[in-house]
Motif scaffolding. Structure first.
Motif, PDB file in Angstrom:
ATOM      1  N   THR A   1      31.928 -26.200   6.584  1.00 42.31           N
ATOM      2  CA  THR A   1      31.347 -26.358   7.921  1.00 42.31           C
ATOM      3  C   THR A   1      30.321 -27.472   7.934  1.00 42.31           C
ATOM      4  OG1 THR A   1      29.680 -24.696   7.424  1.00 42.31           O
ATOM      5  CG2 THR A   1      31.685 -23.932   8.512  1.00 42.31           C
ATOM      6  N   ASN A   2      30.005 -27.973   9.103  1.00 41.65           N
ATOM      7  CA  ASN A   2      28.948 -28.973   9.246  1.00 41.65           C
ATOM      8  C   ASN A   2      27.611 -28.371   8.811  1.00 41.65           C
ATOM      9  OD1 ASN A   2      30.636 -30.978  10.369  1.00 41.65           O
ATOM     10  ND2 ASN A   2      30.467 -30.049  12.396  1.00 41.65           N
TER      11      ASN A   2
ATOM     12  N   GLU B   1      26.605 -27.630   5.923  1.00 41.17           N
ATOM     13  CA  GLU B   1      26.720 -26.677   4.817  1.00 41.17           C
ATOM     14  C   GLU B   1      25.775 -27.028   3.668  1.00 41.17           C
ATOM     15  OE1 GLU B   1      30.362 -24.475   2.449  1.00 41.17           O
ATOM     16  OE2 GLU B   1      30.536 -26.629   2.832  1.00 41.17           O
TER      17      GLU B   1
ATOM     18  N   GLU C   1      23.107 -28.449  12.885  1.00 39.84           N
ATOM     19  CA  GLU C   1      24.473 -28.958  12.776  1.00 39.84           C
ATOM     20  C   GLU C   1      25.433 -27.817  12.441  1.00 39.84           C
ATOM     21  OE1 GLU C   1      24.252 -31.966   9.804  1.00 39.84           O
ATOM     22  OE2 GLU C   1      23.356 -33.460  11.140  1.00 39.84           O
ATOM     23  N   ASN C   2      24.985 -26.933  11.582  1.00 40.74           N
ATOM     24  CA  ASN C   2      25.814 -25.791  11.218  1.00 40.74           C
ATOM     25  C   ASN C   2      25.987 -24.845  12.410  1.00 40.74           C
ATOM     26  OD1 ASN C   2      25.828 -22.746   9.930  1.00 40.74           O
ATOM     27  ND2 ASN C   2      27.025 -24.195   8.724  1.00 40.74           N
TER      28      ASN C   2
ATOM     29  N   ARG D   1      26.110 -25.437  15.558  1.00 34.08           N
ATOM     30  CA  ARG D   1      27.054 -25.884  16.586  1.00 34.08           C
ATOM     31  C   ARG D   1      28.463 -26.115  16.034  1.00 34.08           C
ATOM     32  NH1 ARG D   1      23.820 -31.450  17.609  1.00 34.08           N
ATOM     33  NH2 ARG D   1      24.379 -32.577  15.712  1.00 34.08           N
ATOM     34  N   ASP D   2      28.681 -25.820  14.763  1.00 34.76           N
ATOM     35  CA  ASP D   2      30.026 -25.945  14.210  1.00 34.76           C
ATOM     36  C   ASP D   2      30.941 -24.923  14.895  1.00 34.76           C
ATOM     37  OD1 ASP D   2      32.263 -25.204  12.149  1.00 34.76           O
ATOM     38  OD2 ASP D   2      31.438 -27.099  11.435  1.00 34.76           O
TER      39      ASP D   2
END
Length: 203
Positions: A53-54, A56, A103-104, A106-107
């Motif tokens: 995932t973004n 991570e 960022e994670n 909104r993954d």
């Protein structure tokens, strides 16, 4: 710089202290896997669930819970300091972690899930940063330099930023490494016959 220089040796010791703090915390949480009422299903170290995932890279540990519990996922990063312990973290020092968490968050893999983000540290976190996150999480508009830095770096739209801040928790002023280890040893004893040795815990 030679690998055996005082500065190099100090950095290695500091890094190992951080690793041991991470280990003690993760090991204590892992014991919840033995409690059928905890809801904890599995733990991922240095990664996310699912992997890839973004953001991570910001996750030192991810706890995955069964359906029906308060959270589906609890995602942590550990910040252990051997110096400047009395100084509180500012946003600039935690920026990479918070941006990575965002960022994670909104993954697409997290859509519809109850996710909670933790920054765990033996240092304090500045009251200005805590206040900024709390006000934003409540739907208010935080002001000041820290708030401006948060808004500019996290780059989430207003509603999503509010929702993200509501998932973010600072678990600061945690016990030092020795106390963490003794708590792990005491907790482990409840699952073992006799008091566990240092060697058995680190095995």
């Amino acid at each position: 710089m030679p690998s055996n220089s005082p500065k190099s040796n100090y950095l290695v010791r500091a890094s190992r202290a951080g690793d041991r703090f991470h280990y003690c915390w993760a090991a204590r949480r892992s014991l919840l896997l033995l409690d059928q009422n905890s809801g904890l299903e599995r733990i991922v170290i240095e990664g996310d669930d699912p992997a890839g995932t973004n953001g991570e890279y910001s996750l030192d540990m991810t706890e995955v819970y069964r359906d029906g519990f308060d959270f589906d996922l609890i995602k942590c990063q550990f910040k252990y300091s051997v110096e400047r312990v009395s100084e509180s973290f500012t946003f600039s020092e935690l920026k990479d972690t918070i941006v990575g968490f965002a960022e994670n968050y909104r993954d697409p893999a997290n859509k519809g899930k109850k996710v909670h983000y933790l920054i765990v540290t033996n240092r304090g976190v500045s009251s200005e940063l805590k206040s900024c996150v709390e006000i934003t999480a409540a739907g208010g508009k935080a002001k000041g330099r820290t708030a401006n830095s948060l808004f500019q770096n996290v780059k989430l739209k207003r509603d999503m930023l509010t929702a993200f801040c509501a998932t973010l928790e600072f678990r600061d002023m945690e016990d030092d490494l020795e106390t963490q280890f003794q708590k792990l040893r005491a907790k482990s004893a409840s699952y073992l016959a006799g008091s566990p040795t240092v060697q058995s815990i680190y095995a």
